[in-house]
Write a protein that holds these residues in place. Sequence first.
Motif, PDB file in Angstrom:
ATOM      1  N   ASP A  10     -41.397  -0.439  27.185  1.00  0.00           N
ATOM      2  CA  ASP A  10     -42.276  -0.676  28.325  1.00  0.00           C
ATOM      3  C   ASP A  10     -43.629  -0.017  28.070  1.00  0.00           C
ATOM      4  N   SER A  11     -44.707  -0.729  28.352  1.00  0.00           N
ATOM      5  CA  SER A  11     -46.046  -0.185  28.114  1.00  0.00           C
ATOM      6  C   SER A  11     -46.339   1.022  29.002  1.00  0.00           C
ATOM      7  N   GLU A  12     -45.651   1.125  30.137  1.00  0.00           N
ATOM      8  CA  GLU A  12     -45.875   2.250  31.047  1.00  0.00           C
ATOM      9  C   GLU A  12     -44.892   3.398  30.807  1.00  0.00           C
ATOM     10  N   ALA A  13     -43.795   3.112  30.107  1.00  0.00           N
ATOM     11  CA  ALA A  13     -42.771   4.142  29.892  1.00  0.00           C
ATOM     12  C   ALA A  13     -42.179   3.955  28.506  1.00  0.00           C
ATOM     13  N   SER A  14     -42.553   4.812  27.583  1.00  0.00           N
ATOM     14  CA  SER A  14     -42.149   4.653  26.186  1.00  0.00           C
ATOM     15  C   SER A  14     -40.662   4.884  25.943  1.00  0.00           C
ATOM     16  N   ASP A  15     -39.919   5.297  26.964  1.00  0.00           N
ATOM     17  CA  ASP A  15     -38.478   5.502  26.814  1.00  0.00           C
ATOM     18  C   ASP A  15     -37.668   4.386  27.467  1.00  0.00           C
ATOM     19  N   VAL A  16     -38.312   3.258  27.765  1.00  0.00           N
ATOM     20  CA  VAL A  16     -37.639   2.140  28.434  1.00  0.00           C
ATOM     21  C   VAL A  16     -37.649   0.917  27.526  1.00  0.00           C
ATOM     22  N   LEU A  17     -36.478   0.568  27.000  1.00  0.00           N
ATOM     23  CA  LEU A  17     -36.323  -0.592  26.124  1.00  0.00           C
ATOM     24  C   LEU A  17     -36.485  -1.884  26.921  1.00  0.00           C
ATOM     25  N   THR A  18     -37.119  -2.875  26.312  1.00  0.00           N
ATOM     26  CA  THR A  18     -37.327  -4.145  27.022  1.00  0.00           C
ATOM     27  C   THR A  18     -36.723  -5.363  26.314  1.00  0.00           C
ATOM     28  N   VAL A  72     -25.642  -6.518  25.145  1.00  0.00           N
ATOM     29  CA  VAL A  72     -25.353  -5.436  26.083  1.00  0.00           C
ATOM     30  C   VAL A  72     -23.853  -5.391  26.319  1.00  0.00           C
ATOM     31  N   PHE A  73     -23.293  -4.175  26.231  1.00  0.00           N
ATOM     32  CA  PHE A  73     -21.887  -3.927  26.534  1.00  0.00           C
ATOM     33  C   PHE A  73     -21.810  -3.100  27.808  1.00  0.00           C
ATOM     34  N   SER A 130     -34.578 -11.852  25.830  1.00  0.00           N
ATOM     35  CA  SER A 130     -34.083 -11.409  24.522  1.00  0.00           C
ATOM     36  C   SER A 130     -32.560 -11.308  24.466  1.00  0.00           C
ATOM     37  N   LEU A 131     -31.910 -11.182  25.629  1.00  0.00           N
ATOM     38  CA  LEU A 131     -30.463 -10.973  25.655  1.00  0.00           C
ATOM     39  C   LEU A 131     -29.725 -12.233  25.216  1.00  0.00           C
ATOM     40  N   GLN A 132     -28.875 -12.089  24.199  1.00  0.00           N
ATOM     41  CA  GLN A 132     -28.095 -13.209  23.671  1.00  0.00           C
ATOM     42  C   GLN A 132     -26.618 -13.122  24.025  1.00  0.00           C
ATOM     43  N   GLU A 133     -26.104 -11.888  24.189  1.00  0.00           N
ATOM     44  CA  GLU A 133     -24.686 -11.733  24.504  1.00  0.00           C
ATOM     45  C   GLU A 133     -24.497 -10.583  25.485  1.00  0.00           C
ATOM     46  N   TYR A 134     -23.579 -10.792  26.418  1.00  0.00           N
ATOM     47  CA  TYR A 134     -23.232  -9.797  27.433  1.00  0.00           C
ATOM     48  C   TYR A 134     -21.726  -9.628  27.365  1.00  0.00           C
ATOM     49  N   TYR A 136     -20.049 -13.231  27.185  1.00  0.00           N
ATOM     50  CA  TYR A 136     -20.909 -14.321  27.620  1.00  0.00           C
ATOM     51  C   TYR A 136     -21.982 -14.491  26.557  1.00  0.00           C
ATOM     52  N   THR A 137     -22.158 -15.707  26.060  1.00  0.00           N
ATOM     53  CA  THR A 137     -23.135 -15.984  25.012  1.00  0.00           C
ATOM     54  C   THR A 137     -24.137 -17.016  25.511  1.00  0.00           C
ATOM     55  N   ARG A 138     -25.429 -16.668  25.404  1.00  0.00           N
ATOM     56  CA  ARG A 138     -26.481 -17.595  25.830  1.00  0.00           C
ATOM     57  C   ARG A 138     -26.538 -18.769  24.851  1.00  0.00           C
ATOM     58  N   GLN A 139     -26.516 -19.968  25.374  1.00  0.00           N
ATOM     59  CA  GLN A 139     -26.630 -21.173  24.578  1.00  0.00           C
ATOM     60  C   GLN A 139     -28.098 -21.608  24.518  1.00  0.00           C
TER      61      GLN A 139
END
Length: 186
Positions: free
Chosen positions: A91-99, A104-105, A129-133, A146-149
């Motif tokens: 995140d441009s406002e918070a360098s410790d926040v992945l975007t 994701v598990f 960006s998320l491809q699998e949950y 769950y897989t994004r098609q």
Amino acid sequence: MEARQKVSPQEYLAWENSHECRSEYRDGEILAMAGASAPHNRIVANLLGELHQPLKGKPCDVYPSDLKTRVTATRYTYPDVIIVCGEPLFDSEASDVLTNPTVVFEVLSPSTEAADRGEKFSAYQQCESLQEYVLIAQDKVSVERYTRQESGLWLYERLAKREDTLTLSSVSASLSLDEIYYRVSV
């Protein structure tokens, strides 16, 4: 009962950085996170250990639950395990926040299962960006992926035997459920 005052994402990030306890953020509300059980932590440790080798040499990194992730403009979470492929973006406002999580598990707990399956998954679906949950039960052998098609729809798969293999197509990695549930009594 008095309604809670809504806070902005910036106020949440400032608050979160000044407190030792972790909290997630959902649509203006700060939600305290409870501690995890021993089986929950064992499953997370197993995932981290088993994912290291198949991802070695690939442009992917695996992170534990201490990495805050922005899923939408109004949703920040701490997934149990995250895989990021390519350059991690923050995140441009918070360098410790992945975007840009790729996978994701979430390990299901009685207090979080409904949210992990419902509104949290709905928010994750908005993260391009998320491809699998992947949802993992801690009280029985059950892994749901769950897989994004390409069409944008999500394909569902459930595995329920220790000899089954979870295949993460977006990162070309596989894990047996026996490895995921190693030393977990279910």
